[in-house]
Design a protein around this motif. Sequence first.
Motif, PDB file in Angstrom:
ATOM      1  N   ALA A 198     -10.114  -5.526  -2.276  1.00 11.68           N
ATOM      2  CA  ALA A 198     -11.356  -5.753  -1.527  1.00 11.68           C
ATOM      3  C   ALA A 198     -11.846  -7.181  -1.721  1.00 11.68           C
ATOM      4  CB  ALA A 198     -12.417  -4.759  -1.968  1.00 11.68           C
ATOM      5  N   THR A 199     -11.717  -7.704  -2.947  1.00  9.39           N
ATOM      6  CA  THR A 199     -12.130  -9.085  -3.218  1.00  9.39           C
ATOM      7  C   THR A 199     -11.293 -10.061  -2.397  1.00  9.39           C
ATOM      8  OG1 THR A 199     -12.745  -8.441  -5.455  1.00  9.39           O
ATOM      9  CG2 THR A 199     -12.482 -10.782  -5.039  1.00  9.39           C
ATOM     10  N   GLY A 200      -9.981  -9.827  -2.356  1.00  9.02           N
ATOM     11  CA  GLY A 200      -9.094 -10.681  -1.564  1.00  9.02           C
ATOM     12  C   GLY A 200      -9.440 -10.626  -0.086  1.00  9.02           C
ATOM     13  N   ALA A 201      -9.722  -9.417   0.417  1.00 11.92           N
ATOM     14  CA  ALA A 201     -10.073  -9.271   1.830  1.00 11.92           C
ATOM     15  C   ALA A 201     -11.361 -10.011   2.152  1.00 11.92           C
ATOM     16  CB  ALA A 201     -10.205  -7.792   2.177  1.00 11.92           C
ATOM     17  N   LEU A 202     -12.340  -9.934   1.241  1.00  7.23           N
ATOM     18  CA  LEU A 202     -13.610 -10.642   1.465  1.00  7.23           C
ATOM     19  C   LEU A 202     -13.397 -12.154   1.463  1.00  7.23           C
ATOM     20  CD1 LEU A 202     -16.236  -8.616  -0.594  1.00  7.23           C
ATOM     21  CD2 LEU A 202     -16.148  -8.957   1.868  1.00  7.23           C
ATOM     22  N   LYS A 243      -4.847   6.339 -14.783  1.00  4.94           N
ATOM     23  CA  LYS A 243      -4.439   6.217 -13.377  1.00  4.94           C
ATOM     24  C   LYS A 243      -5.652   5.880 -12.504  1.00  4.94           C
ATOM     25  CE  LYS A 243      -1.610   9.481 -12.011  1.00  4.94           C
ATOM     26  NZ  LYS A 243      -1.163  10.763 -11.434  1.00  4.94           N
ATOM     27  N   PHE A 244      -6.772   6.552 -12.761  1.00  3.50           N
ATOM     28  CA  PHE A 244      -7.992   6.303 -11.991  1.00  3.50           C
ATOM     29  C   PHE A 244      -8.450   4.859 -12.171  1.00  3.50           C
ATOM     30  CE2 PHE A 244     -12.629   5.995 -12.161  1.00  3.50           C
ATOM     31  CZ  PHE A 244     -12.948   6.325 -10.859  1.00  3.50           C
ATOM     32  N   LEU A 245      -8.455   4.386 -13.426  1.00  5.43           N
ATOM     33  CA  LEU A 245      -8.903   3.014 -13.677  1.00  5.43           C
ATOM     34  C   LEU A 245      -7.972   1.995 -13.035  1.00  5.43           C
ATOM     35  CD1 LEU A 245     -10.101   3.272 -17.380  1.00  5.43           C
ATOM     36  CD2 LEU A 245     -11.489   3.126 -15.309  1.00  5.43           C
ATOM     37  N   THR A 246      -6.652   2.257 -13.089  1.00  3.72           N
ATOM     38  CA  THR A 246      -5.684   1.333 -12.486  1.00  3.72           C
ATOM     39  C   THR A 246      -5.877   1.273 -10.974  1.00  3.72           C
ATOM     40  OG1 THR A 246      -4.122   1.853 -14.223  1.00  3.72           O
ATOM     41  CG2 THR A 246      -3.233   0.802 -12.257  1.00  3.72           C
ATOM     42  N   LEU A 247      -5.986   2.440 -10.344  1.00  2.00           N
ATOM     43  CA  LEU A 247      -6.179   2.457  -8.892  1.00  2.00           C
ATOM     44  C   LEU A 247      -7.508   1.820  -8.511  1.00  2.00           C
ATOM     45  CD1 LEU A 247      -4.778   5.957  -7.895  1.00  2.00           C
ATOM     46  CD2 LEU A 247      -3.849   3.716  -7.303  1.00  2.00           C
ATOM     47  N   GLY A 248      -8.547   2.110  -9.293  1.00  2.00           N
ATOM     48  CA  GLY A 248      -9.852   1.519  -9.025  1.00  2.00           C
ATOM     49  C   GLY A 248      -9.802  -0.002  -9.113  1.00  2.00           C
ATOM     50  N   SER A 249      -9.113  -0.512 -10.133  1.00  3.54           N
ATOM     51  CA  SER A 249      -8.986  -1.972 -10.291  1.00  3.54           C
ATOM     52  C   SER A 249      -8.206  -2.568  -9.127  1.00  3.54           C
ATOM     53  CB  SER A 249      -8.272  -2.297 -11.600  1.00  3.54           C
ATOM     54  OG  SER A 249      -9.023  -1.832 -12.673  1.00  3.54           O
ATOM     55  N   ALA A 250      -7.129  -1.890  -8.716  1.00  3.05           N
ATOM     56  CA  ALA A 250      -6.317  -2.399  -7.604  1.00  3.05           C
ATOM     57  C   ALA A 250      -7.145  -2.438  -6.318  1.00  3.05           C
ATOM     58  CB  ALA A 250      -5.080  -1.526  -7.419  1.00  3.05           C
ATOM     59  N   LEU A 251      -7.931  -1.398  -6.077  1.00  2.15           N
ATOM     60  CA  LEU A 251      -8.783  -1.376  -4.880  1.00  2.15           C
ATOM     61  C   LEU A 251      -9.806  -2.496  -4.918  1.00  2.15           C
ATOM     62  CD1 LEU A 251      -9.438   2.404  -4.215  1.00  2.15           C
ATOM     63  CD2 LEU A 251      -8.324   0.771  -2.710  1.00  2.15           C
ATOM     64  N   LEU A 252     -10.424  -2.696  -6.073  1.00  2.00           N
ATOM     65  CA  LEU A 252     -11.426  -3.757  -6.229  1.00  2.00           C
ATOM     66  C   LEU A 252     -10.790  -5.123  -5.997  1.00  2.00           C
ATOM     67  CD1 LEU A 252     -14.412  -3.930  -6.934  1.00  2.00           C
ATOM     68  CD2 LEU A 252     -13.749  -4.307  -9.296  1.00  2.00           C
ATOM     69  N   CYS A 253      -9.601  -5.311  -6.537  1.00  2.00           N
ATOM     70  CA  CYS A 253      -8.876  -6.581  -6.367  1.00  2.00           C
ATOM     71  C   CYS A 253      -8.566  -6.811  -4.886  1.00  2.00           C
ATOM     72  CB  CYS A 253      -7.607  -6.516  -7.196  1.00  2.00           C
ATOM     73  SG  CYS A 253      -6.833  -8.089  -7.427  1.00  2.00           S
TER      74      CYS A 253
END
Length: 165
Positions: free
Chosen positions: A44-48, A32-42
């Motif tokens: 953030a990349t889109g926002a940038l 769950k932590f890795l999935t949420l972390g990946s989603a957040l990273l994704c």
Amino acid sequence: MSDDAKSIDRWREDFPVRWDADHYLTRRELAKFLTLGSALLCGATGALALASRIGARSDWPAVRIPAAAALLPGTSLLFRYPDDAGPCILIKTGAGELKAYSQVCTHLSCAVRYPSGGDTIECPCHRGFFAVDDGRPVAGPPTRALPRVRLETRSDGVYAIGMEV
Ligand code: FES
């Protein structure tokens, strides 16, 4: 006591663990932590990426480049554009054509220079070379072209009027 048991005991002396005070992490929690972390990273990349598109300028200032008109063929001069934080290089080719680029190498940001009379711009840090004609990398580690400064010749001199990345 066997050798394995001795080695375990040595490990426990070096890294004592009190299991009652330890927090267990289940595989499900880790997933769950890795999935949420990946989603957040994704996200953030889109926002940038979106922010960089919004930040693309269309209102470039026109800045006169002092001494540009007096530049001799095969030589260069340095100037700043669009403000003092943007080092650029203006080159007058052997054929008398004016070219201008950001002076910041697209590899690792060293300052590029123009050896007089050549048809390449050189980055001395890692021997990177760019074509004077269009700023494309022609040798060495750089893979992206130098940002080009658009120029306009007016009655009172040469102006930088924008940049193409
Ligand atoms: S910084 Fe220019 S080639 Fe590496």
